[in-house]
Scaffold this motif. Sequence first.
Motif, PDB file in Angstrom:
ATOM      1  N   VAL A  79      38.632  51.733  32.548  1.00 27.40           N
ATOM      2  CA  VAL A  79      38.079  52.124  33.373  1.00 27.40           C
ATOM      3  C   VAL A  79      38.141  53.390  34.759  1.00 27.40           C
ATOM      4  CG1 VAL A  79      37.433  49.481  33.494  1.00 27.40           C
ATOM      5  CG2 VAL A  79      39.326  50.019  35.284  1.00 27.40           C
ATOM      6  N   ASP A  80      37.003  53.401  35.450  1.00 29.72           N
ATOM      7  CA  ASP A  80      37.420  54.813  36.314  1.00 29.72           C
ATOM      8  C   ASP A  80      38.120  53.599  38.070  1.00 29.72           C
ATOM      9  OD1 ASP A  80      36.183  56.616  34.618  1.00 29.72           O
ATOM     10  OD2 ASP A  80      34.293  56.027  35.823  1.00 29.72           O
ATOM     11  N   ASP A  81      37.848  52.158  37.951  1.00 30.24           N
ATOM     12  CA  ASP A  81      37.932  52.035  38.750  1.00 30.24           C
ATOM     13  C   ASP A  81      38.386  50.206  38.847  1.00 30.24           C
ATOM     14  OD1 ASP A  81      37.672  49.875  41.280  1.00 30.24           O
ATOM     15  OD2 ASP A  81      37.262  52.025  42.117  1.00 30.24           O
ATOM     16  N   LEU A  82      40.109  50.053  39.215  1.00 33.94           N
ATOM     17  CA  LEU A  82      39.957  48.733  38.763  1.00 33.94           C
ATOM     18  C   LEU A  82      39.640  48.249  39.742  1.00 33.94           C
ATOM     19  CD1 LEU A  82      44.361  49.500  38.282  1.00 33.94           C
ATOM     20  CD2 LEU A  82      41.934  48.734  36.593  1.00 33.94           C
ATOM     21  N   ASP A  83      39.137  48.018  40.620  1.00 35.24           N
ATOM     22  CA  ASP A  83      38.898  46.580  41.449  1.00 35.24           C
ATOM     23  C   ASP A  83      37.163  46.815  41.180  1.00 35.24           C
ATOM     24  OD1 ASP A  83      41.152  46.120  43.391  1.00 35.24           O
ATOM     25  OD2 ASP A  83      40.038  47.569  44.538  1.00 35.24           O
ATOM     26  N   VAL A  84      36.609  47.821  40.687  1.00 32.61           N
ATOM     27  CA  VAL A  84      35.144  47.578  40.207  1.00 32.61           C
ATOM     28  C   VAL A  84      34.773  47.061  39.022  1.00 32.61           C
ATOM     29  CG1 VAL A  84      32.970  49.306  39.405  1.00 32.61           C
ATOM     30  CG2 VAL A  84      34.264  49.099  41.750  1.00 32.61           C
ATOM     31  N   GLY A  85      35.460  47.757  38.513  1.00 32.24           N
ATOM     32  CA  GLY A  85      36.178  46.908  36.710  1.00 32.24           C
ATOM     33  C   GLY A  85      37.063  45.202  36.836  1.00 32.24           C
ATOM     34  N   GLU A  86      37.601  45.178  37.546  1.00 32.44           N
ATOM     35  CA  GLU A  86      37.680  43.238  37.777  1.00 32.44           C
ATOM     36  C   GLU A  86      36.817  42.634  37.805  1.00 32.44           C
ATOM     37  OE1 GLU A  86      40.436  40.981  40.378  1.00 32.44           O
ATOM     38  OE2 GLU A  86      41.319  42.435  39.741  1.00 32.44           O
ATOM     39  N   ALA A  87      36.049  43.092  39.204  1.00 29.49           N
ATOM     40  CA  ALA A  87      34.520  42.817  38.681  1.00 29.49           C
ATOM     41  C   ALA A  87      33.585  42.417  38.481  1.00 29.49           C
ATOM     42  CB  ALA A  87      33.739  42.976  40.701  1.00 29.49           C
ATOM     43  N   ALA A  88      33.714  43.364  37.409  1.00 25.25           N
ATOM     44  CA  ALA A  88      32.476  43.008  36.433  1.00 25.25           C
ATOM     45  C   ALA A  88      33.143  42.312  35.148  1.00 25.25           C
ATOM     46  CB  ALA A  88      32.043  44.866  35.700  1.00 25.25           C
ATOM     47  N   VAL A  89      34.385  42.009  34.950  1.00 27.64           N
ATOM     48  CA  VAL A  89      34.315  41.398  33.829  1.00 27.64           C
ATOM     49  C   VAL A  89      34.913  39.733  34.215  1.00 27.64           C
ATOM     50  CG1 VAL A  89      36.282  43.325  32.946  1.00 27.64           C
ATOM     51  CG2 VAL A  89      37.298  41.901  34.180  1.00 27.64           C
ATOM     52  N   LEU A  90      34.897  39.696  35.740  1.00 30.91           N
ATOM     53  CA  LEU A  90      34.772  38.273  35.883  1.00 30.91           C
ATOM     54  C   LEU A  90      33.621  38.013  36.448  1.00 30.91           C
ATOM     55  CD1 LEU A  90      36.627  38.092  39.407  1.00 30.91           C
ATOM     56  CD2 LEU A  90      37.540  37.530  37.066  1.00 30.91           C
ATOM     57  N   ALA A  91      32.424  38.810  36.798  1.00 31.19           N
ATOM     58  CA  ALA A  91      31.138  38.061  36.288  1.00 31.19           C
ATOM     59  C   ALA A  91      30.906  38.001  34.904  1.00 31.19           C
ATOM     60  CB  ALA A  91      30.412  39.017  36.971  1.00 31.19           C
ATOM     61  N   ILE A  92      31.313  38.433  33.965  1.00 30.71           N
ATOM     62  CA  ILE A  92      31.116  38.177  32.694  1.00 30.71           C
ATOM     63  C   ILE A  92      31.862  36.932  31.618  1.00 30.71           C
ATOM     64  CG2 ILE A  92      29.838  40.046  32.066  1.00 30.71           C
ATOM     65  CD1 ILE A  92      32.184  41.206  29.758  1.00 30.71           C
ATOM     66  N   GLY A  93      32.711  36.580  32.706  1.00 29.73           N
ATOM     67  CA  GLY A  93      33.593  35.400  31.889  1.00 29.73           C
ATOM     68  C   GLY A  93      34.647  35.898  31.846  1.00 29.73           C
ATOM     69  N   ALA A  94      35.243  36.824  32.669  1.00 35.11           N
ATOM     70  CA  ALA A  94      37.295  36.543  32.055  1.00 35.11           C
ATOM     71  C   ALA A  94      37.638  35.842  33.394  1.00 35.11           C
ATOM     72  CB  ALA A  94      37.609  38.271  31.781  1.00 35.11           C
ATOM     73  N   THR A  95      38.898  35.590  32.796  1.00 31.79           N
ATOM     74  CA  THR A  95      39.853  35.277  33.801  1.00 31.79           C
ATOM     75  C   THR A  95      40.633  36.119  34.020  1.00 31.79           C
ATOM     76  OG1 THR A  95      39.125  32.885  32.419  1.00 31.79           O
ATOM     77  CG2 THR A  95      41.227  33.206  33.826  1.00 31.79           C
ATOM     78  N   ALA A  96      41.052  36.004  35.813  1.00 28.29           N
ATOM     79  CA  ALA A  96      42.111  37.365  35.989  1.00 28.29           C
ATOM     80  C   ALA A  96      43.156  36.767  35.650  1.00 28.29           C
ATOM     81  CB  ALA A  96      42.438  37.302  37.399  1.00 28.29           C
ATOM     82  N   THR A  97      44.656  36.821  35.327  1.00 29.49           N
ATOM     83  CA  THR A  97      45.591  36.767  35.306  1.00 29.49           C
ATOM     84  C   THR A  97      46.194  37.358  36.390  1.00 29.49           C
ATOM     85  OG1 THR A  97      46.746  38.701  34.276  1.00 29.49           O
ATOM     86  CG2 THR A  97      45.731  36.004  32.465  1.00 29.49           C
TER      87      THR A  97
END
Length: 127
Positions: A79-97
């Motif tokens: 991803v180009d930006d970890l913060d932007v990527g994190e927000a996007a994957v959390l929005a589609i159902g990922a869980t942060a570890t």
Amino acid sequence: MIGTFDVLVLDCADTRALARFYAELLGGEVVVFDEDWAEVVLPLEGSRPLLAFQQVEHYRAPEWPGQDVPQQMHIDVKVDDLDVGEAAVLAIGATATGVAKDDAGIESFRVFLDPAGHPFCLINPTD
């Protein structure tokens, strides 16, 4: 070379949900899905490799970072930006570890779990 990479198959309980998740994550398209099997075509030249998902009765999600139930596999996603990527994957159902750091103590990737519990990493484009 013996052959070419054709399909990565992930075990899961819900093929439709996991196929949708990875299609959204990687910009692919769900082209086949039913209760037992689903396929995602990735935005690559040609139509291979595919991501496929097979239903497994009594599926047990990996336990990450522990290894009581090993992670079985993981995918790195640049991803180009970890913060932007994190927000996007959390929005589609990922869980942060939590934040992961490399051997030098620098954050270069973040680990998430897909809806079936498989770990995947968002990584910097320079990794």
